[in-house]
Structure formats: structure tokens, C-alpha cells
Design a protein around this motif. Sequence first.
Motif, PDB file in Angstrom:
ATOM      1  N   THR A  87     -13.973  82.192 -51.496  1.00 31.70           N
ATOM      2  CA  THR A  87     -12.595  81.945 -51.898  1.00 31.70           C
ATOM      3  C   THR A  87     -11.743  83.164 -51.596  1.00 31.70           C
ATOM      4  N   LEU A  88     -10.633  82.924 -50.904  1.00 27.86           N
ATOM      5  CA  LEU A  88      -9.661  83.963 -50.587  1.00 27.86           C
ATOM      6  C   LEU A  88      -8.491  83.842 -51.555  1.00 27.86           C
ATOM      7  N   SER A  89      -8.101  84.981 -52.090  1.00 28.56           N
ATOM      8  CA  SER A  89      -7.032  84.992 -53.088  1.00 28.56           C
ATOM      9  C   SER A  89      -5.680  85.244 -52.440  1.00 28.56           C
ATOM     10  N   CYS A  90      -4.649  84.587 -52.965  1.00 30.67           N
ATOM     11  CA  CYS A  90      -3.277  84.825 -52.549  1.00 30.67           C
ATOM     12  C   CYS A  90      -2.384  84.754 -53.780  1.00 30.67           C
ATOM     13  N   GLU A  91      -1.706  85.848 -54.065  1.00 29.46           N
ATOM     14  CA  GLU A  91      -0.808  85.930 -55.209  1.00 29.46           C
ATOM     15  C   GLU A  91       0.563  86.403 -54.738  1.00 29.46           C
ATOM     16  N   GLN A  92       1.624  85.763 -55.256  1.00 30.99           N
ATOM     17  CA  GLN A  92       2.976  86.216 -54.901  1.00 30.99           C
ATOM     18  C   GLN A  92       3.824  86.366 -56.160  1.00 30.99           C
ATOM     19  N   ASN A  93       4.671  87.388 -56.159  1.00 30.87           N
ATOM     20  CA  ASN A  93       5.572  87.616 -57.287  1.00 30.87           C
ATOM     21  C   ASN A  93       7.024  87.508 -56.844  1.00 30.87           C
ATOM     22  N   LEU A  94       7.238  86.657 -55.837  1.00 27.79           N
ATOM     23  CA  LEU A  94       8.572  86.451 -55.283  1.00 27.79           C
ATOM     24  C   LEU A  94       9.274  85.241 -55.901  1.00 27.79           C
ATOM     25  N   ASN A  95       8.585  84.590 -56.817  1.00 28.69           N
ATOM     26  CA  ASN A  95       9.114  83.375 -57.448  1.00 28.69           C
ATOM     27  C   ASN A  95       9.381  82.273 -56.416  1.00 28.69           C
ATOM     28  N   HIS A  96       8.558  82.247 -55.379  1.00 26.09           N
ATOM     29  CA  HIS A  96       8.716  81.221 -54.347  1.00 26.09           C
ATOM     30  C   HIS A  96       8.016  79.935 -54.757  1.00 26.09           C
ATOM     31  N   ASP A  97       8.645  78.828 -54.409  1.00 27.61           N
ATOM     32  CA  ASP A  97       8.055  77.540 -54.739  1.00 27.61           C
ATOM     33  C   ASP A  97       6.938  77.152 -53.773  1.00 27.61           C
ATOM     34  N   ALA A  98       7.127  77.429 -52.495  1.00 28.42           N
ATOM     35  CA  ALA A  98       6.205  76.946 -51.474  1.00 28.42           C
ATOM     36  C   ALA A  98       5.249  78.048 -51.025  1.00 28.42           C
ATOM     37  N   MET A  99       3.995  77.656 -50.818  1.00 27.65           N
ATOM     38  CA  MET A  99       2.988  78.590 -50.323  1.00 27.65           C
ATOM     39  C   MET A  99       2.169  77.922 -49.232  1.00 27.65           C
ATOM     40  N   TYR A 100       1.645  78.742 -48.325  1.00 24.99           N
ATOM     41  CA  TYR A 100       0.997  78.233 -47.119  1.00 24.99           C
ATOM     42  C   TYR A 100      -0.240  79.068 -46.791  1.00 24.99           C
ATOM     43  N   TRP A 101      -1.211  78.428 -46.166  1.00 22.75           N
ATOM     44  CA  TRP A 101      -2.348  79.135 -45.590  1.00 22.75           C
ATOM     45  C   TRP A 101      -2.409  78.821 -44.096  1.00 22.75           C
ATOM     46  N   TYR A 102      -2.538  79.913 -43.320  1.00 23.99           N
ATOM     47  CA  TYR A 102      -2.691  79.789 -41.875  1.00 23.99           C
ATOM     48  C   TYR A 102      -3.995  80.443 -41.441  1.00 23.99           C
ATOM     49  N   ARG A 103      -4.521  79.944 -40.353  1.00 26.21           N
ATOM     50  CA  ARG A 103      -5.686  80.554 -39.725  1.00 26.21           C
ATOM     51  C   ARG A 103      -5.249  81.106 -38.377  1.00 26.21           C
ATOM     52  N   GLN A 104      -5.759  82.286 -38.035  1.00 25.71           N
ATOM     53  CA  GLN A 104      -5.443  82.889 -36.746  1.00 25.71           C
ATOM     54  C   GLN A 104      -6.733  83.337 -36.087  1.00 25.71           C
ATOM     55  N   ASP A 105      -6.978  82.845 -34.890  1.00 23.16           N
ATOM     56  CA  ASP A 105      -8.129  83.264 -34.099  1.00 23.16           C
ATOM     57  C   ASP A 105      -7.683  84.286 -33.058  1.00 23.16           C
ATOM     58  N   PRO A 106      -8.603  85.099 -32.547  1.00 26.37           N
ATOM     59  CA  PRO A 106      -8.217  86.192 -31.642  1.00 26.37           C
ATOM     60  C   PRO A 106      -7.371  85.707 -30.474  1.00 26.37           C
ATOM     61  N   GLY A 107      -6.266  86.362 -30.257  1.00 30.38           N
ATOM     62  CA  GLY A 107      -5.413  86.048 -29.128  1.00 30.38           C
ATOM     63  C   GLY A 107      -4.691  84.727 -29.222  1.00 30.38           C
ATOM     64  N   GLN A 108      -4.623  84.167 -30.417  1.00 26.74           N
ATOM     65  CA  GLN A 108      -3.979  82.872 -30.569  1.00 26.74           C
ATOM     66  C   GLN A 108      -2.904  82.911 -31.648  1.00 26.74           C
ATOM     67  N   GLY A 109      -2.191  81.813 -31.736  1.00 27.47           N
ATOM     68  CA  GLY A 109      -1.138  81.697 -32.730  1.00 27.47           C
ATOM     69  C   GLY A 109      -1.683  81.295 -34.084  1.00 27.47           C
ATOM     70  N   LEU A 110      -0.761  80.890 -34.954  1.00 22.01           N
ATOM     71  CA  LEU A 110      -1.113  80.534 -36.328  1.00 22.01           C
ATOM     72  C   LEU A 110      -1.232  79.014 -36.459  1.00 22.01           C
ATOM     73  N   ARG A 111      -2.299  78.586 -37.090  1.00 22.65           N
ATOM     74  CA  ARG A 111      -2.494  77.159 -37.332  1.00 22.65           C
ATOM     75  C   ARG A 111      -2.500  76.904 -38.836  1.00 22.65           C
ATOM     76  N   LEU A 112      -1.799  75.875 -39.244  1.00 24.49           N
ATOM     77  CA  LEU A 112      -1.601  75.582 -40.656  1.00 24.49           C
ATOM     78  C   LEU A 112      -2.815  74.861 -41.247  1.00 24.49           C
ATOM     79  N   ILE A 113      -3.348  75.408 -42.340  1.00 19.03           N
ATOM     80  CA  ILE A 113      -4.504  74.816 -42.999  1.00 19.03           C
ATOM     81  C   ILE A 113      -4.062  73.903 -44.137  1.00 19.03           C
ATOM     82  N   TYR A 114      -3.369  74.467 -45.100  1.00 24.15           N
ATOM     83  CA  TYR A 114      -2.854  73.743 -46.250  1.00 24.15           C
ATOM     84  C   TYR A 114      -1.518  74.345 -46.660  1.00 24.15           C
ATOM     85  N   TYR A 115      -0.720  73.551 -47.330  1.00 27.69           N
ATOM     86  CA  TYR A 115       0.501  74.081 -47.903  1.00 27.69           C
ATOM     87  C   TYR A 115       0.799  73.387 -49.227  1.00 27.69           C
TER      88      TYR A 115
END
Lengths: 113, 112
Positions: A20-48
Motif C-alpha cells: 500500500t502506497l500512502s498519499c496525504e494532502q492538506n490542500l483541502n482538495h476534493d479530488a485525488m488521483y493516482w497515476y503510474r509512470q513507466d520509464p520514458g513514458q507519460g502518466l497513465r491514470l489508475i484511479y481517481y
Amino acid sequence: DGGITQSPKYLFRKEGQNVTLSCEQNLNHDAMYWYRQDPGQGLRLIYYSQIVNDFQKGDIAEGYSVSREKKESFPLTVTSAQKNPTAFYLCASKTGASPGELFFGEGSRLTVL
Amino acid sequence: GESVGLHLPTLSVQEGDNSIINCAYSNSASDYFIWYKQESGKGPQFIIDIRSNMDKRQGQRVTVLLNKTVKHLSLQIAATQPGDSAVYFCAENNNAGNMLTFGGGTRLMVKP
């Protein structure tokens, strides 16, 4: 300072283990996202998640799971069902208003041994 | 769409020259675009954004140009510095889902 904190920064896992990877934000943002990035590539959306207790699959959700029990937290579990989990994982958040800038964490690098 | 291959397009420029990084986007209905800079091993950082009702926006040493006719976005960096060396991503806002779709990225290398 306000921001997004990801932990751990580096993680090693044996095949067949969930992590399990942790992600915590204190920006009071409503939306959160997880992306995966492989070497030399862009960002792919996992979950939001646009709001607490609700989340949606992205383009590559298979083998991953998430929860959003608190506004500040959006942990990502990489399960043993993910066939190629070695990658750089980025968490991001934004306000609910669309469109808008995504704020990113510093990433977590997962290596499967 | 998904990037293919492991080799990012690379732009190599001399320190002090201007850099132009190009991006083709896919959705003609996209209403918002962002450029991010990503240094090795770090998360992407916001550089500049532009809405679809504009065709140019300037920041400090950076300018973004939007050509909706050909669905093209460019980032211009003036007087490129060694600290500008990074991978640059463009992203478009998915009008339907309040999500950003990222391009494959361009690596900028600045020669001293």
C-alpha cells in the motif's frame, strides 16, 4: 506548508505480496488521483476520487485498489494481481472546480524483486 | 493514447537559446491545457496553463501557444538555462470527466 505527501519514496516487494502506497494532502482538495509512470513514458491514470467515499477506475485499474475514507487521504494498494507492478507512482490532487491544475506529490518508486 | 516505446523525444539546446517544445492533443472538445516540468525522480511541477478561449499566454520566461485548428500546443522557453533540463509534459482537460490526459513527454537537454 500545504502540499501532497507520498510515502514511502522507495519500496521493494516480493512477487505475490500486496503493498500500500500512502498519499496525504492538506490542500483541502476534493479530488485525488493516482497515476503510474513507466520509464520514458507519460502518466497513465489508475484511479481517481472526486469526493470522499467515492472513486472511479482510470485507464489501468486492474490489479490496483483504493479507498477514500477521508478527504485528506487516498491510499493505493498494488495487489498481487498486478502483473507488472514495478513503476513510479504519482499521487495528485485538485480542487473540485473544473478545469484546474493538478498538484503532484514527489512519487513512490515500487520495485518488485 | 498510450505512449509507445521507451525513448522520449529529446530536444537539445545551447544554454541561452530559446526552446520550443511541441505537443499535439487529441480531443477537439478539450477546454484547458497545462504544461508540466518533471525532473528526474520527482513529481511533475506546474509551469503554465491556458484555456481554449485564448491562443497565447505568457509567464516568466515561458509562453504557451494554442492552435485549436490543428490541435497543437507549444511551450516556448526563453534564454534556456541548465536548470530547465527536464521532461516536459503537456496535458489536456477531459471536458467530460474533469481529468487531465497527459502526452508522452519531451526531454529537454541544455548544453552549457
